[in-house]
Design a protein around this motif. Sequence first.
Motif, PDB file in Angstrom:
ATOM      1  N   GLY A  40       0.793  -1.219   0.000  1.00  0.00           N
ATOM      2  CA  GLY A  40       0.000   0.000   0.000  1.00  0.00           C
ATOM      3  C   GLY A  40       0.827   1.271   0.000  1.00  0.00           C
ATOM      4  O   GLY A  40       0.340   2.345   0.341  1.00  0.00           O
ATOM      5  N   TRP A  41       2.125   1.151  -0.383  1.00  0.00           N
ATOM      6  CA  TRP A  41       2.966   2.343  -0.493  1.00  0.00           C
ATOM      7  C   TRP A  41       2.665   3.050  -1.816  1.00  0.00           C
ATOM      8  O   TRP A  41       2.109   2.460  -2.740  1.00  0.00           O
ATOM      9  CB  TRP A  41       4.450   1.962  -0.485  1.00  0.00           C
ATOM     10  CG  TRP A  41       4.904   1.166   0.694  1.00  0.00           C
ATOM     11  CD1 TRP A  41       4.312   1.090   1.930  1.00  0.00           C
ATOM     12  CD2 TRP A  41       6.053   0.298   0.754  1.00  0.00           C
ATOM     13  NE1 TRP A  41       5.023   0.251   2.751  1.00  0.00           N
ATOM     14  CE2 TRP A  41       6.100  -0.246   2.061  1.00  0.00           C
ATOM     15  CE3 TRP A  41       7.053  -0.047  -0.150  1.00  0.00           C
ATOM     16  CZ2 TRP A  41       7.104  -1.127   2.462  1.00  0.00           C
ATOM     17  CZ3 TRP A  41       8.056  -0.922   0.233  1.00  0.00           C
ATOM     18  CH2 TRP A  41       8.077  -1.452   1.544  1.00  0.00           C
ATOM     19  N   HIS A  42       3.039   4.319  -1.922  1.00  0.00           N
ATOM     20  CA  HIS A  42       2.966   5.033  -3.189  1.00  0.00           C
ATOM     21  C   HIS A  42       4.176   4.664  -4.046  1.00  0.00           C
ATOM     22  O   HIS A  42       5.165   4.122  -3.551  1.00  0.00           O
ATOM     23  CB  HIS A  42       2.936   6.543  -2.954  1.00  0.00           C
ATOM     24  CG  HIS A  42       1.730   7.011  -2.194  1.00  0.00           C
ATOM     25  ND1 HIS A  42       1.480   8.347  -1.935  1.00  0.00           N
ATOM     26  CD2 HIS A  42       0.706   6.333  -1.635  1.00  0.00           C
ATOM     27  CE1 HIS A  42       0.367   8.466  -1.239  1.00  0.00           C
ATOM     28  NE2 HIS A  42      -0.124   7.258  -1.042  1.00  0.00           N
ATOM     29  N   LEU A  43       4.105   4.999  -5.351  1.00  0.00           N
ATOM     30  CA  LEU A  43       5.157   4.600  -6.294  1.00  0.00           C
ATOM     31  C   LEU A  43       5.647   5.794  -7.092  1.00  0.00           C
ATOM     32  O   LEU A  43       4.849   6.636  -7.516  1.00  0.00           O
ATOM     33  CB  LEU A  43       4.621   3.537  -7.255  1.00  0.00           C
ATOM     34  CG  LEU A  43       5.602   3.013  -8.317  1.00  0.00           C
ATOM     35  CD1 LEU A  43       6.724   2.219  -7.665  1.00  0.00           C
ATOM     36  CD2 LEU A  43       4.869   2.169  -9.358  1.00  0.00           C
ATOM     37  N   ILE A  44       6.979   5.862  -7.297  1.00  0.00           N
ATOM     38  CA  ILE A  44       7.594   6.808  -8.217  1.00  0.00           C
ATOM     39  C   ILE A  44       8.309   6.014  -9.308  1.00  0.00           C
ATOM     40  O   ILE A  44       9.113   5.133  -9.009  1.00  0.00           O
ATOM     41  CB  ILE A  44       8.621   7.718  -7.525  1.00  0.00           C
ATOM     42  CG1 ILE A  44       7.959   8.592  -6.453  1.00  0.00           C
ATOM     43  CG2 ILE A  44       9.331   8.606  -8.546  1.00  0.00           C
ATOM     44  CD1 ILE A  44       8.954   9.414  -5.654  1.00  0.00           C
ATOM     45  N   SER A  45       8.025   6.333 -10.566  1.00  0.00           N
ATOM     46  CA  SER A  45       8.747   5.734 -11.693  1.00  0.00           C
ATOM     47  C   SER A  45       9.837   6.696 -12.145  1.00  0.00           C
ATOM     48  O   SER A  45       9.614   7.903 -12.247  1.00  0.00           O
ATOM     49  CB  SER A  45       7.789   5.453 -12.855  1.00  0.00           C
ATOM     50  OG  SER A  45       6.907   4.397 -12.527  1.00  0.00           O
ATOM     51  N   ALA A  46      11.017   6.161 -12.444  1.00  0.00           N
ATOM     52  CA  ALA A  46      12.195   6.976 -12.722  1.00  0.00           C
ATOM     53  C   ALA A  46      12.097   7.705 -14.053  1.00  0.00           C
ATOM     54  O   ALA A  46      11.440   7.242 -15.000  1.00  0.00           O
ATOM     55  CB  ALA A  46      13.454   6.108 -12.698  1.00  0.00           C
ATOM     56  N   VAL A  81       1.464   5.625 -21.159  1.00  0.00           N
ATOM     57  CA  VAL A  81       1.761   4.861 -19.944  1.00  0.00           C
ATOM     58  C   VAL A  81       0.535   4.664 -19.063  1.00  0.00           C
ATOM     59  O   VAL A  81       0.509   3.784 -18.207  1.00  0.00           O
ATOM     60  CB  VAL A  81       2.881   5.530 -19.121  1.00  0.00           C
ATOM     61  CG1 VAL A  81       4.120   5.726 -19.964  1.00  0.00           C
ATOM     62  CG2 VAL A  81       2.420   6.850 -18.504  1.00  0.00           C
ATOM     63  N   GLY A  82      -0.507   5.473 -19.257  1.00  0.00           N
ATOM     64  CA  GLY A  82      -1.683   5.382 -18.413  1.00  0.00           C
ATOM     65  C   GLY A  82      -1.739   6.540 -17.433  1.00  0.00           C
ATOM     66  O   GLY A  82      -0.763   7.262 -17.239  1.00  0.00           O
ATOM     67  N   PRO A  83      -2.885   6.745 -16.801  1.00  0.00           N
ATOM     68  CA  PRO A  83      -3.064   7.893 -15.910  1.00  0.00           C
ATOM     69  C   PRO A  83      -2.225   7.777 -14.647  1.00  0.00           C
ATOM     70  O   PRO A  83      -2.123   6.714 -14.053  1.00  0.00           O
ATOM     71  CB  PRO A  83      -4.559   7.852 -15.575  1.00  0.00           C
ATOM     72  CG  PRO A  83      -4.956   6.424 -15.774  1.00  0.00           C
ATOM     73  CD  PRO A  83      -4.101   5.909 -16.892  1.00  0.00           C
ATOM     74  N   PHE A  84      -1.606   8.876 -14.275  1.00  0.00           N
ATOM     75  CA  PHE A  84      -0.865   8.935 -13.020  1.00  0.00           C
ATOM     76  C   PHE A  84      -1.188  10.260 -12.341  1.00  0.00           C
ATOM     77  O   PHE A  84      -1.597  11.228 -12.984  1.00  0.00           O
ATOM     78  CB  PHE A  84       0.645   8.778 -13.243  1.00  0.00           C
ATOM     79  CG  PHE A  84       1.237   9.703 -14.273  1.00  0.00           C
ATOM     80  CD1 PHE A  84       1.678  10.966 -13.920  1.00  0.00           C
ATOM     81  CD2 PHE A  84       1.361   9.295 -15.603  1.00  0.00           C
ATOM     82  CE1 PHE A  84       2.242  11.824 -14.873  1.00  0.00           C
ATOM     83  CE2 PHE A  84       1.922  10.138 -16.556  1.00  0.00           C
ATOM     84  CZ  PHE A  84       2.360  11.405 -16.189  1.00  0.00           C
ATOM     85  N   ALA A 134      -3.841   7.772  -8.587  1.00  0.00           N
ATOM     86  CA  ALA A 134      -3.631   9.106  -8.025  1.00  0.00           C
ATOM     87  C   ALA A 134      -2.393   9.155  -7.136  1.00  0.00           C
ATOM     88  O   ALA A 134      -1.820  10.217  -6.904  1.00  0.00           O
ATOM     89  CB  ALA A 134      -4.861   9.549  -7.237  1.00  0.00           C
ATOM     90  N   THR A 135      -1.971   7.980  -6.625  1.00  0.00           N
ATOM     91  CA  THR A 135      -0.785   7.921  -5.754  1.00  0.00           C
ATOM     92  C   THR A 135       0.493   7.617  -6.534  1.00  0.00           C
ATOM     93  O   THR A 135       1.566   7.522  -5.948  1.00  0.00           O
ATOM     94  CB  THR A 135      -0.956   6.840  -4.676  1.00  0.00           C
ATOM     95  OG1 THR A 135      -0.984   5.536  -5.285  1.00  0.00           O
ATOM     96  CG2 THR A 135      -2.247   7.051  -3.887  1.00  0.00           C
ATOM     97  N   TRP A 136       0.372   7.459  -7.855  1.00  0.00           N
ATOM     98  CA  TRP A 136       1.512   7.126  -8.704  1.00  0.00           C
ATOM     99  C   TRP A 136       2.145   8.394  -9.241  1.00  0.00           C
ATOM    100  O   TRP A 136       1.470   9.225  -9.862  1.00  0.00           O
ATOM    101  CB  TRP A 136       1.050   6.234  -9.862  1.00  0.00           C
ATOM    102  CG  TRP A 136       2.113   5.774 -10.797  1.00  0.00           C
ATOM    103  CD1 TRP A 136       3.444   5.619 -10.546  1.00  0.00           C
ATOM    104  CD2 TRP A 136       1.915   5.381 -12.167  1.00  0.00           C
ATOM    105  NE1 TRP A 136       4.102   5.159 -11.658  1.00  0.00           N
ATOM    106  CE2 TRP A 136       3.189   5.008 -12.678  1.00  0.00           C
ATOM    107  CE3 TRP A 136       0.803   5.310 -13.000  1.00  0.00           C
ATOM    108  CZ2 TRP A 136       3.359   4.568 -13.991  1.00  0.00           C
ATOM    109  CZ3 TRP A 136       0.970   4.871 -14.310  1.00  0.00           C
ATOM    110  CH2 TRP A 136       2.230   4.503 -14.791  1.00  0.00           C
ATOM    111  N   ARG A 137       3.430   8.566  -8.990  1.00  0.00           N
ATOM    112  CA  ARG A 137       4.177   9.705  -9.491  1.00  0.00           C
ATOM    113  C   ARG A 137       5.172   9.222 -10.543  1.00  0.00           C
ATOM    114  O   ARG A 137       5.816   8.193 -10.355  1.00  0.00           O
ATOM    115  CB  ARG A 137       4.915  10.415  -8.354  1.00  0.00           C
ATOM    116  CG  ARG A 137       3.979  10.992  -7.297  1.00  0.00           C
ATOM    117  CD  ARG A 137       4.736  11.279  -6.018  1.00  0.00           C
ATOM    118  NE  ARG A 137       3.929  11.909  -4.980  1.00  0.00           N
ATOM    119  CZ  ARG A 137       3.164  11.255  -4.105  1.00  0.00           C
ATOM    120  NH1 ARG A 137       3.097   9.928  -4.153  1.00  0.00           N
ATOM    121  NH2 ARG A 137       2.479  11.908  -3.199  1.00  0.00           N
TER     122      ARG A 137
END
Length: 366
Positions: free
Chosen positions: A199-205, A322-325, A234-237
């Motif tokens: 349940g953590w948020h995610l950052i893609s490089a 990539v899809g909604p972030f 919404a939690t994906w950066r």
Amino acid sequence: MKLGLFMMPLHTTKLSYNEMYRQDVEAALFADELKYDEFWIGEHTSTKVEPVTNSLQFLTGLASQTKHVKLGSGVVNLPQYHPARVAADAAMLDHLCDGRLILGIGPGGLASDFELFGTTDKNRQEMMDESAGMIRAIWEGEAPFNIQGTHWSVKASDTYQPDMTIGLMPKPLQQPFPAFCTSAMSPYSGTAKLAGARGWHLISANFNAPWIVRSQWESYCAGAQSAGLKADPATWRVARTILVTETDSEAEDYLATPGNAIWSYYNYLLTQLTRAGAIKIFSMTPTTEPEDVTLDKVMASMVIIGSARTVTEKLANFRDEVGPFGGLLCTFHEWDEKAMWKASMRRLIGEVMPALRRHTPHRAVA
């Protein structure tokens, strides 16, 4: 969609430590002045071009100087710290910044740091996961503490003195606690899958091609599904290298300048990750052969530059691919041309983001 500034930070070899630290602080304060939503700072201990050794310490210095931005550690390399140390320091920082902390965590990503801290042959992802669980247990629990794990123990029970508050540890200001977040940089990342399950948020490089970014969210969703959780984009950066100039030709001229900060950034990362046997991270497509990965092709695939209109179109196309972030993180590059980089930050929040929000309609949560 929220906007943030993400600093590894990664500099060129041209500046002294003092000059790098001062530039990093200035950029953070400028992001706050422009009312960016978030500011993120990374950490490494044993490389000069990435000079910030402790992200929480750096953010503590910003806590009283900023008012608007949320402050994200991007990331605390958990295998290099005792969990109780991180829990206490992060809780204190959350109070100092009035509840604006986002706790970014990771297993570490620099081989010289692994050697320095003796984690080269250890399961660093397992250590990260255990440490995060202990930090959460400290924040959710009450003294006396006696938490046993494979890699650490958190024990303050024999010396517990409740009448004198001895043995108590600070809790964050945010309730129940700051959001946990982690970063991913590999195709179909195992860390992204773990993040989804926890349940953590995610950052893609920012140094990933679109297909890899998309694969990371797929892994995140698989992890969430395995734990009975619902993945919320919404939690994906997603981080990107972005330069917004007055005209397209101005951006192209800058990128053609020998030794510019963007070129130096990608040259450093491509060199280091190739030496580490991780060139797959830079693959432009799923079928790209290692010998086809060149610096020019990597930059063409991952760098978004041009006028506000051009950058808006490129970002809209990227998001469709990539899809909604929920969060766009503009990656900091050394201010080799300060006026240009500050103008880019202004145009990004003042021109590109409003247009991008209009261009990309709200989509249902995955």
